[in-house]
Design an enzyme around this catalytic site. Structure first.
Site, PDB file in Angstrom:
ATOM      1  N   SER A 247      12.530  33.221  20.774  1.00  0.00           N
ATOM      2  CA  SER A 247      12.675  34.308  19.826  1.00  0.00           C
ATOM      3  C   SER A 247      12.031  33.951  18.492  1.00  0.00           C
ATOM      4  CB  SER A 247      14.166  34.586  19.605  1.00  0.00           C
ATOM      5  OG  SER A 247      14.337  35.352  18.446  1.00  0.00           O
TER       6      SER A 247
ATOM      7  N   ALA B 182      12.482  11.609  15.374  1.00  0.00           N
ATOM      8  CA  ALA B 182      12.493  10.192  15.741  1.00  0.00           C
ATOM      9  C   ALA B 182      12.997  10.078  17.167  1.00  0.00           C
ATOM     10  CB  ALA B 182      13.398   9.414  14.805  1.00  0.00           C
TER      11      ALA B 182
ATOM     12  N   GLY C 215      22.899   4.552  28.612  1.00  0.00           N
ATOM     13  CA  GLY C 215      23.157   4.460  27.169  1.00  0.00           C
ATOM     14  C   GLY C 215      22.427   3.249  26.602  1.00  0.00           C
TER      15      GLY C 215
ATOM     16  N   LYS D 154       7.376   3.680  16.241  1.00  0.00           N
ATOM     17  CA  LYS D 154       8.725   3.327  15.771  1.00  0.00           C
ATOM     18  C   LYS D 154       9.215   2.086  16.507  1.00  0.00           C
ATOM     19  CE  LYS D 154      13.497   4.951  15.804  1.00  0.00           C
ATOM     20  NZ  LYS D 154      14.444   5.998  16.216  1.00  0.00           N
TER      21      LYS D 154
END
Ligand code: FAD
Length: 503
Positions: A44, A55, A440, A83
């Site tokens: 939209s 990042a 993780g 990075k």
């Protein structure tokens, strides 16, 4: 393709999440230039995208590689920089700095983490900071960058890296990729969602101009509003504000300054923290804060006073509630990006969660029977990853020793999850880290944040006492020298980009 195969996927939203979902699906479902499964992305122009999220974490490289993107072209087209990690300033205590570098602290020694051996030597005395064995950290501190070199273990490849990029350009890059592979882009604003009365599945979305877009599978990438996952499917939201109290952000770009740093900076402020993300054409800045502890005007002043270049715009305000959708896949709706949840941007985990969400959907790709076990498995894995990332982020706040503001006093005293309380106690008492979710953060990242915030363990793994101390010291010295020498020989990050990937 068989008679039960998904024939049409409708992706609601053309932000980072929408196009990150569309690109690999278009690649996967394309056959000889013809997509047997239609892919439609609805965006939209009235609503627009959130426009932040610049990042990333190292696995973004594998996502790009899976698509077959040309690494140099990608860096140029998205004004990207490299990075190597995040520098944290004033976290833990005022005036203190530490680094979360990508990669580890060197190879295992006698099957034990090098960190355990470092702890042993540190206790005996005469050891520099463990950060000096993180190649990424040493490179970052001297603004050096070149991609890892060679296959045999060496300082020159003992690190990992990610990117900073312009979020709008990245979404456009992936949009072009997906459209070239047959995805269709529809501009329009959805005003209603049709749900079948017999089984509660979404059958179509209706646009303001009267068009009706039908589909078999709907991917909700509509941002915080969660148009389908919450609006239609009522998935529910688990609110994590009590342990992640920041609920607001102000974002503003400023002029690029030298040197071009190969890392994100996160500076703790009195009621939150500020990010600094260097891109080729500008520096992205933001202040993430809790508006119960600082008002918006003061937050904007803190942000603008902290800029190191001239502001290129006025700060843009964003509000959010940290947490996650209780279910991210309900019937034939799968939510990704901000529609699925938001932990907060401290460790750049949102894009990672999008990537993993798309990857899992591809792995557990349904047919039109939408077996409930697939959704249950997807929800289980997403919940586990969200929670492990949540614990990692909360850790940064919880370990603070700052007492100079109400916000930090709140963070030090706030209750945390049982899983995080266990992690902290495990590390404090015995220097061990538990990994609840393999998708993780890994052990070196936990160690960086635990130690960076000043939590020195009371003991270490007794198995490391088996190694001869002198041999161990020589090993650490050699490695230290190799890392320093290797980093010093690398080009400056700005020079590397100018030579190889200038936008
Ligand atoms: P959006 O960008 O909000 O896109 C939503 C899309 O849905 C738009 O195209 C919109 O037009 C469409 N849409 C909505 N409603 C309708 C409708 N009714 N009809 C049609 N279309 C509709 N992540 C990181 O990984 N790293 C970071 O450094 C980082 N920093 C962040 C900083 C802040 C302050 C915040 C708030 C987030 C940050 N994130 C970061 C998260 C990151 O911005 C998001 O994960 C990412 O941009 C994905 O957003 P999205 O596509 O889910 O939503």
């Amino acid at each position: 393709m068989n008679e039960k195969s998904i024939r049409k996927i409708v992706i609601v939203g053309g932000g980072t999440a929408g196009w990150m979902a569309a690109a690999p699906l278009a690649k996967m479902l394309r056959r000889e230039g013809q997509a047997p499964c239609e892919i439609v992305v609805i965006e939209s122009p009235e609503i627009g995208t959130i426009g932040v999220g610049e990042a990333t974490l190292p696995p973004i490289r594998f996502y790009n590689a899976t698509l077959g993107l040309d690494g140099v072209d990608f860096v140029k087209k998205t004004q990207a920089t490299f990075k190597l990690g995040i520098e944290f300033k004033d976290w833990g205590e005022l005036g203190h700095r530490f680094f979360h570098g990508f990669g580890d602290f060197g190879p295992a020694i006698e099957n034990r983490s090098p960190f355990q051996h470092w702890l042993r030597l540190h206790r005996a005395g005469g050891m520099p900071s463990y950060e000096e064995w993180s190649t990424a950290t040493v490179m970052a501190r001297s603004n050096r960058f070149t991609p890892p070199v060679g296959d045999r273990p060496a300082a020159a490849n003992a690190f990992s890296f990610a990117f900073h990029f312009d979020a709008g350009l990245y979404a456009a890059y992936l949009r072009d990729y997906a459209v070239q592979r047959g995805a269709e882009r529809i501009e329009g604003t959805i005003v209603a969602v049709d749900v079948r009365t017999n089984d509660g599945f979404v059958s179509a979305v209706k646009l303001r101009d009267g068009r009706r877009v039908e589909g078999d599978l709907f991917i909700d990438c509509s941002g915080f509003r969660g148009l389908l996952i919450e609006g239609a499917m009522k998935a529910g939201y688990e609110d994590w504000s009590a342990m992640l109290p920041c609920n607001s952000a102000l974002a503003v770009p400023c002029e690029r300054v030298e040197p071009l740093t190969p890392y994100t900076t996160s500076t703790a402020r009195s009621a939150g923290w500020a990010w600094r993300i260097p891109l080729q054409h500008r520096t992205g800045n933001g202040h993430v804060y809790c508006n119960q502890f600082i008002n918006d005007d003061d937050a904007a002043r803190v942000l603008l006073e902290g800029l190191d270049g001239a502001a290129l715009d006025t700060p843009r305000q964003l509000r959010f509630t940290t947490g996650r959708r209780r279910r991210t896949w309900v019937k034939n709706v799968v939510a990704m990006g901000l529609a699925a949840g938001f932990v907060e941007p401290l460790e750049s985990t949102s894009i990672q969660l999008i990537m993993d969400g798309v990857g899992r959907l591809i792995e557990l790709f349904p047919d039109r029977d939408f077996q409930p076990a697939l959704a249950a498995e997807y929800n289980r894995r997403m919940a586990s990853q969200f929670e492990s990332i949540r614990d990692f982020i909360v850790l940064h706040y919880k370990l603070t020793r700052r007492t100079d503001s109400e916000f930090w006093r709140y963070c030090a005293a706030m209750p945390v999850s049982d899983s995080l309380a266990h992690q902290i106690e495990l590390f404090r008492s015995s220097a061990r880290v538990t990994i609840y979710d393999r998708d993780g953060f890994a052990e070196p990242s936990w160690v960086s944040i635990l130690m960076g915030n000043g939590l020195m363990p009371e003991s270490y793994d007794p198995a490391v006492d088996q190694v001869d101390e002198q041999a161990l010291r020589s090993h650490f010295t050699r490695l230290h020298q190799a890392i320093s020498r290797t980093a010093a020989d690398m080009p400056l990050h700005g020079d590397y980009i100018a030579r190889h990937a200038k936008a």
